[in-house]
Write a protein that holds these residues in place. Structure first.
Motif, PDB file in Angstrom:
ATOM      1  N   GLU A 745       0.761  -1.252   0.040  1.00 52.32           N
ATOM      2  CA  GLU A 745      -0.051   0.011   0.014  1.00 52.32           C
ATOM      3  C   GLU A 745       0.909   1.399   0.001  1.00 52.32           C
ATOM      4  N   ILE A 746       1.830   1.241   0.797  1.00 52.97           N
ATOM      5  CA  ILE A 746       2.908   2.199   0.829  1.00 52.97           C
ATOM      6  C   ILE A 746       3.418   2.510  -0.154  1.00 52.97           C
ATOM      7  N   ASP A 747       4.045   1.471  -0.830  1.00 52.41           N
ATOM      8  CA  ASP A 747       4.504   1.506  -2.355  1.00 52.41           C
ATOM      9  C   ASP A 747       3.628   1.962  -3.272  1.00 52.41           C
ATOM     10  N   LYS A 748       2.363   1.835  -3.182  1.00 51.38           N
ATOM     11  CA  LYS A 748       1.574   2.261  -4.336  1.00 51.38           C
ATOM     12  C   LYS A 748       1.142   3.551  -4.110  1.00 51.38           C
ATOM     13  N   LYS A 749       1.289   4.020  -2.744  1.00 51.43           N
ATOM     14  CA  LYS A 749       1.294   5.525  -2.446  1.00 51.43           C
ATOM     15  C   LYS A 749       2.101   6.313  -3.192  1.00 51.43           C
ATOM     16  N   LYS A 750       3.334   5.677  -2.859  1.00 46.78           N
ATOM     17  CA  LYS A 750       4.651   6.394  -3.287  1.00 46.78           C
ATOM     18  C   LYS A 750       4.343   6.643  -4.808  1.00 46.78           C
ATOM     19  N   GLY A 751       3.807   5.629  -5.534  1.00 46.87           N
ATOM     20  CA  GLY A 751       3.861   5.473  -7.105  1.00 46.87           C
ATOM     21  C   GLY A 751       2.847   6.404  -7.350  1.00 46.87           C
ATOM     22  N   THR A 752       1.787   6.825  -6.508  1.00 51.39           N
ATOM     23  CA  THR A 752       0.785   7.520  -6.957  1.00 51.39           C
ATOM     24  C   THR A 752       1.095   9.025  -6.909  1.00 51.39           C
ATOM     25  N   LEU A 753       1.653   9.124  -5.982  1.00 50.27           N
ATOM     26  CA  LEU A 753       2.450  10.689  -5.448  1.00 50.27           C
ATOM     27  C   LEU A 753       3.419  11.104  -6.624  1.00 50.27           C
ATOM     28  N   GLY A 754       4.199  10.093  -7.083  1.00 49.14           N
ATOM     29  CA  GLY A 754       5.163  10.356  -8.210  1.00 49.14           C
ATOM     30  C   GLY A 754       4.703  10.647  -9.378  1.00 49.14           C
ATOM     31  N   GLU A 755       3.396   9.829  -9.464  1.00 46.97           N
ATOM     32  CA  GLU A 755       2.659  10.099 -10.816  1.00 46.97           C
ATOM     33  C   GLU A 755       2.018  11.345 -10.885  1.00 46.97           C
ATOM     34  N   LEU A 756       1.577  11.795  -9.828  1.00 46.69           N
ATOM     35  CA  LEU A 756       0.705  12.970  -9.807  1.00 46.69           C
ATOM     36  C   LEU A 756       1.496  14.215  -9.861  1.00 46.69           C
ATOM     37  N   SER A 757       3.192  14.042  -9.151  1.00 50.90           N
ATOM     38  CA  SER A 757       3.903  15.134  -9.193  1.00 50.90           C
ATOM     39  C   SER A 757       4.221  15.437 -10.626  1.00 50.90           C
ATOM     40  N   LYS A 758       4.298  14.350 -11.447  1.00 54.32           N
ATOM     41  CA  LYS A 758       4.827  14.360 -12.828  1.00 54.32           C
ATOM     42  C   LYS A 758       3.583  14.852 -13.810  1.00 54.32           C
ATOM     43  N   ILE A 759       2.372  14.608 -13.737  1.00 55.51           N
ATOM     44  CA  ILE A 759       1.291  15.077 -14.413  1.00 55.51           C
ATOM     45  C   ILE A 759       1.156  16.385 -13.995  1.00 55.51           C
ATOM     46  N   LEU A 760       1.203  17.014 -12.909  1.00 51.39           N
ATOM     47  CA  LEU A 760       0.926  18.419 -12.277  1.00 51.39           C
ATOM     48  C   LEU A 760       2.272  19.276 -12.573  1.00 51.39           C
ATOM     49  N   ASN A 761       3.419  18.497 -12.599  1.00 50.74           N
ATOM     50  CA  ASN A 761       4.772  19.430 -12.481  1.00 50.74           C
ATOM     51  C   ASN A 761       4.916  20.279 -11.330  1.00 50.74           C
ATOM     52  N   VAL A 762       4.764  19.306 -10.070  1.00 48.17           N
ATOM     53  CA  VAL A 762       4.870  20.087  -8.775  1.00 48.17           C
ATOM     54  C   VAL A 762       5.640  18.976  -7.943  1.00 48.17           C
ATOM     55  N   ASP A 763       6.054  19.578  -6.848  1.00 45.62           N
ATOM     56  CA  ASP A 763       6.630  18.747  -5.752  1.00 45.62           C
ATOM     57  C   ASP A 763       5.516  18.236  -4.986  1.00 45.62           C
ATOM     58  N   ALA A 764       5.646  16.940  -4.379  1.00 46.81           N
ATOM     59  CA  ALA A 764       4.527  16.257  -3.786  1.00 46.81           C
ATOM     60  C   ALA A 764       3.712  17.196  -3.017  1.00 46.81           C
ATOM     61  N   ALA A 765       4.449  17.865  -2.101  1.00 44.81           N
ATOM     62  CA  ALA A 765       3.787  18.646  -1.160  1.00 44.81           C
ATOM     63  C   ALA A 765       2.919  19.941  -1.765  1.00 44.81           C
ATOM     64  N   GLN A 766       3.320  19.991  -3.011  1.00 44.61           N
ATOM     65  CA  GLN A 766       2.341  21.082  -3.554  1.00 44.61           C
ATOM     66  C   GLN A 766       1.262  20.441  -4.414  1.00 44.61           C
ATOM     67  N   ILE A 767       1.064  19.334  -4.344  1.00 46.64           N
ATOM     68  CA  ILE A 767      -0.077  18.999  -5.121  1.00 46.64           C
ATOM     69  C   ILE A 767      -1.636  19.336  -4.713  1.00 46.64           C
ATOM     70  N   PRO A 768      -1.974  19.228  -3.375  1.00 46.42           N
ATOM     71  CA  PRO A 768      -3.235  19.589  -3.054  1.00 46.42           C
ATOM     72  C   PRO A 768      -3.708  21.228  -3.729  1.00 46.42           C
ATOM     73  N   ALA A 769      -2.790  22.273  -3.494  1.00 51.17           N
ATOM     74  CA  ALA A 769      -3.149  23.490  -3.788  1.00 51.17           C
ATOM     75  C   ALA A 769      -3.094  23.343  -5.379  1.00 51.17           C
ATOM     76  N   ARG A 770      -2.089  22.697  -6.230  1.00 50.59           N
ATOM     77  CA  ARG A 770      -2.409  22.660  -7.530  1.00 50.59           C
ATOM     78  C   ARG A 770      -3.592  22.125  -7.968  1.00 50.59           C
ATOM     79  N   VAL A 771      -4.012  21.081  -7.452  1.00 46.25           N
ATOM     80  CA  VAL A 771      -5.431  20.246  -7.670  1.00 46.25           C
ATOM     81  C   VAL A 771      -6.638  21.295  -7.494  1.00 46.25           C
ATOM     82  N   ASP A 772      -6.320  21.980  -6.383  1.00 48.01           N
ATOM     83  CA  ASP A 772      -7.584  22.928  -6.120  1.00 48.01           C
ATOM     84  C   ASP A 772      -7.424  24.063  -6.964  1.00 48.01           C
TER      85      ASP A 772
END
Ligand SMILES: [Zn+2]
Ligand SMILES: [Zn+2]
Length: 842
Positions: A745-772
């Protein structure tokens, strides 16, 4: 065979023919009592009064008559009743024991304790388990909701009371009925100080659960003080069979004793005088003491269970008091409301601090009724009363004998505050519903349904109806009718029930208790029924306690299900077996599956303990399921769990893992385990047997549990909570994974975070604001497109860089109101659509 009721009737007649055999008549004769037959009800009774021709029953003897010229030598306070009783019985050779919780976790057939003997059913009474002491006395709080509508009004009814129990469990050769009868008589004479001339003993019979026996009730001045039951026989097809264990079951109300000895107007004044006094001060209520005094001897006539025409009963009582019905009600009803609030608050205090929660299902529904009935009285009279305060006053008043009731007061307050909020919300909603309904005919059934599904008080309905000039008849026993609606809901018994013919098959020896890693064994085939195999021993764990069964092989044939029927473990094969009964075969379990199930089971206990630490002592297991994929634990909690709380629970659970705490498992005699760890061990519900298996995570959690468990918390590796959902009122489900599944589950989560960072072009911590930002701009563009409006180029650019602290995926999922597992797909879609809007608009 006779029903219990028929057995009771038949045996009363039998015993009546031969009283010397069934009752302690030697003692009675010795003490100058003689036997008579009541001219009113026909019952046999014993009295020292030669001229008396009616028994001591309330109706036969003309109501309660102890307010004037009280026959007791001493006035005993509530607590003094138990102190004096237990001291006297200690000297007589009994051991006073602590009360059991009012929440009957050790029983599968009832939610709350309803009598002191319930503490010892079924295993002590059946002789399987030794009692905690023998003989013993116990001050047992009980809950019974059948009389809720009478509370306050009759002056004598309660939903929560303390039954003092005098119990003995002995073989027939040690049974001495005269002796135990002398003991209770001594209490009446020297404890309460009632002279023989004021006591009548009634011959009666008792029956329950296929057992029956004689009993002796004792009355004074129209009050039943207690009943001494002698459980002696078992019903059989032909004739009564003597039980190998004879059980003494004397029950006597602590409140009754205090009331009777003090001669106060009501049982409430005697049982919790300081709470009543505080309520009177706080409400500023004044009442006519003269009217009250004249009223109390007849208050019992207003018992809604016994009178057919309650309006006529009020008229009769008013006549006896010498005033009009209106005048009488004006004095009595506010006091009855005040007494009810006091009585209900005490029941709530005890039930909630023992771990129950108000809810919409089963027996706990009655706790909601207690709370709502109190709130609605407070509303009706506009009193400035806070129910949790009243609970605190009770805890204080009971502290010297029941200090445990002061321990969970904060939790009790929180639970009642949430309950109050729910009540207020319902009231708001109900106004609308009433407006729509009031013009139609409102039947009793409709009233019940409105209360049951919307919590709408019948008084609100009748008040609103009156405004429109309509009268609505509210049944006087309304609340017990509501309570009955839910009394049918029994505790669920979830285990699989097969019915194979296993006659003469011995109990299967389970090899999975000591070593959860043991995966191979040899065993003898005892029985084959179709594809079902019974062995003399096995390492295969059968589905039970919420844990899924093992899979594996018996002599290379696949095992697809394992379950228990009684104490026999049954292996279901995918095909017809190639071996025969009497063969010795080899078994192997799928050890990977076993390990994962074991990880999930131990994690369940760890999370249960962590949730209790974080959320409060009211947390108990309401259910659990452990599969290979994931596990869940259902806990009793009065509201949803916040993300913040969930994170704290997860952190504490993982700290427990890191702390490398030893996990001990051992079989113990049931009574020893209960004495040492308390009744909280029954987290998974009632467990059968004389010996029970105890799983102890040192210093953290102790449960009676038959599952497979790790030896140390560190073996869990990692626990990851997936989510929590409120699955019913008062029950929240926590889903989680542990061990290998947690790592995945943790690996999967890491994978998801990595993919989202790539799609949104931000660091992981910046994902929520960027998605908003993405979501806001997508909505704006969509709207613009619909209206054919132009919007500036920058409204399509994503530039936010704000950082978030906490669980990034949960937060992001919250922004989009979706589940974490759907994030990648959803965000990709939004980006694609935003781009297409941009093309279309420019
Ligand atoms: Zn009678
Ligand atoms: Zn368990």
């Amino acid at each position: 065979m006779l029903t219990d009721k028929e057995a009771k009737k038949w045996f009363r007649k039998e015993a009546g023919k031969n009283p010397d055999k069934y009752y302690a008549t030697d003692v009675l004769k010795e003490e100058g009592f003689s036997r008579k037959k009541c001219t009113k009800c026909g019952k046999y009774f014993w009295t020292t009064n030669k001229n008396r021709d009616f028994c001591g029953d309330t109706a036969c003897s003309g109501g309660f008559r102890f307010f004037e010229d009280n026959p007791c030598k001493e006035k005993l306070s509530y607590i003094e009743v138990w102190q004096k009783f237990s001291k006297m019985f200690k000297e007589l050779g009994y051991t006073p024991i602590k009360r059991y919780p009012v929440v009957a976790r050790w029983r599968s057939d009832m939610d709350f304790v309803i009598a002191s003997i319930a503490d010892f059913q079924p295993y002590v009474v059946s002789g399987e388990v030794e009692p905690p002491a023998n003989p013993l006395v116990v001050p047992q709080f009980c809950l019974r909701f059948g009389d809720i509508d009478n509370v306050g009004i009759t002056g004598s009814h309660m939903t929560c009371f303390n039954m003092i129990g005098q119990h003995m469990f002995v073989s027939p050769d040690k049974w001495d009925q005269n002796k135990v009868f002398r003991h209770i008589k001594k209490w009446l004479n020297n404890g309460l100080g009632i002279p023989d001339s004021e006591i009548t003993f009634h011959e009666d019979a008792w029956a329950g659960g296929g057992n029956f026996g004689p009993c002796m009730e004792f009355f004074s001045r129209g009050v039943e003080i207690g009943n001494q039951v002698y459980m002696m026989y078992e019903q059989t097809e032909t004739e009564p069979k003597e039980l190998s264990l004879k059980v003494l079951d004397m029950g006597m109300g602590m409140e009754r004793c205090a009331w009777f000895s003090q001669g106060t107007p009501t049982i409430y004044d005697a049982s919790f005088p300081s709470v009543v006094k505080k309520l009177i001060e706080k409400t500023g209520i004044t009442y006519n003491k003269e009217i009250m005094k004249k009223y109390v001897p007849y208050a019992g006539f207003l018992n809604v269970d016994e009178v057919d025409d309650i309006d006529k009963a009020w008229k009769d009582v008013a006549g006896k008091v010498g005033i009009s019905v209106d005048e009488l009600k004006k004095t009595i009803l506010p006091m009855a409301a005040l007494y009810s609030i006091a009585e209900h608050a005490r029941g709530l205090l005890i039930a909630l601090s023992d771990g129950a929660l108000p809810s919409n299902v089963g027996g706990c529904y009655n706790l909601r009724i207690l709370a709502r009935r109190s709130f609605s009285f407070i509303d009706k009279y506009g009193w400035d009363i806070n129910l949790p305060d009243v609970c605190r006053w009770h805890a204080e008043e009971l502290k010297s004998e029941f200090p445990e009731l002061s321990k969970n007061l904060d939790a009790v307050e929180k639970i009642l505050d949430v309950e109050k909020e729910k009540y207020e919300n319902t009231k708001q909603k109900s106004k609308q519903i009433i407006q729509n309904l009031i013009r139609k005919e409102i039947t009793e059934k409709k009233l019940l349904q409105l209360y049951d599904s919307h919590g709408i008080d019948p008084e609100i309905i009748s008040k609103e109806a009156l405004k429109l000039g309509k009268t609505v008849d509210v049944p006087k026993n309304f609340y017990s009718l509501v309570s009955e609606l839910h009394s049918e809901e029994k505790k669920e018994i979830a285990e699989k029930k097969e019915n194979l013919n296993l006659k003469d098959i011995p109990e299967t020896k389970a090899l999975y208790f000591d070593d959860y890693r043991k995966d191979k064994f040899k065993a003898e085939v005892l029985k084959i029924i179709g594809n079902n195999i019974v062995l003399d021993k096995t390492v295969f764990y059968p589905s039970s306690g919420g844990q899924d069964h093992d899979n594996g092989k018996l002599d290379n044939q696949e095992v697809i299900d394992v379950f228990k029927q009684g104490n026999v473990i049954i292996h279901a094969l995918s095909d017809k077996p190639k071996f025969r009964e009497g063969d010795y075969i080899e078994g192997t379990i799928d050890i990977g599956r076993r390990l994962q199930l074991t990880h999930h089971h131990t994690a369940t206990h760890i999370i249960n303990a962590a949730a209790r630490k974080i959320l409060g002592p009211h947390i108990n297991q309401a259910g659990a399921k452990k599969t290979v994929e994931k596990a869940h634990l259902d806990i009793t909690h009065y509201q949803s769990i916040t993300n913040d709380e969930l994170e704290k629970i997860e952190n504490l659970a993982n700290k427990t893992v890191k702390d490398k705490i030893q996990i001990n498992s051992s079989f113990m005699p049931r009574n020893e385990a209960e004495k040492k760890y308390g009744m909280g061990i029954y987290q998974g519900g009632a467990v059968p047997g004389k010996e029970i298996r105890i799983i102890e995570i040192k210093g953290l959690d102790v449960e009676a549990c038959g599952g497979t468990h790790l030896k140390n918390t560190s073996e869990v590796g990692k626990i990851r909570i997936l989510k929590s959902t409120k699955i019913q009122d008062g029950v929240v489900r926590i889903e989680f994974v542990a061990g290998e599944k947690a790592k995945e589950e943790i690996d999967k989560k890491k994978g998801t975070l990595g993919e989202l960072s790539k799609i949104l072009n931000v660091d992981a911590a910046q994902i929520p604001a960027r998605v908003d930002e993405l979501f806001t701009k997508w909505k704006k563009a969509k709207k613009a497109l619909k209206k054919g409006k132009q919007i500036p180029e920058q409204d399509f650019e994503l530039k936010s860089t704000e950082k978030f602290q906490g669980d990034i995926l949960t937060k992001t999922a919250e922004v989009l109101k979706t589940q974490p597992e759907h994030l990648v797909k959803t965000i990709k879609r939004f980006i694609k659509e935003l781009n297409s809007f941009k093309e279309k608009l420019n």
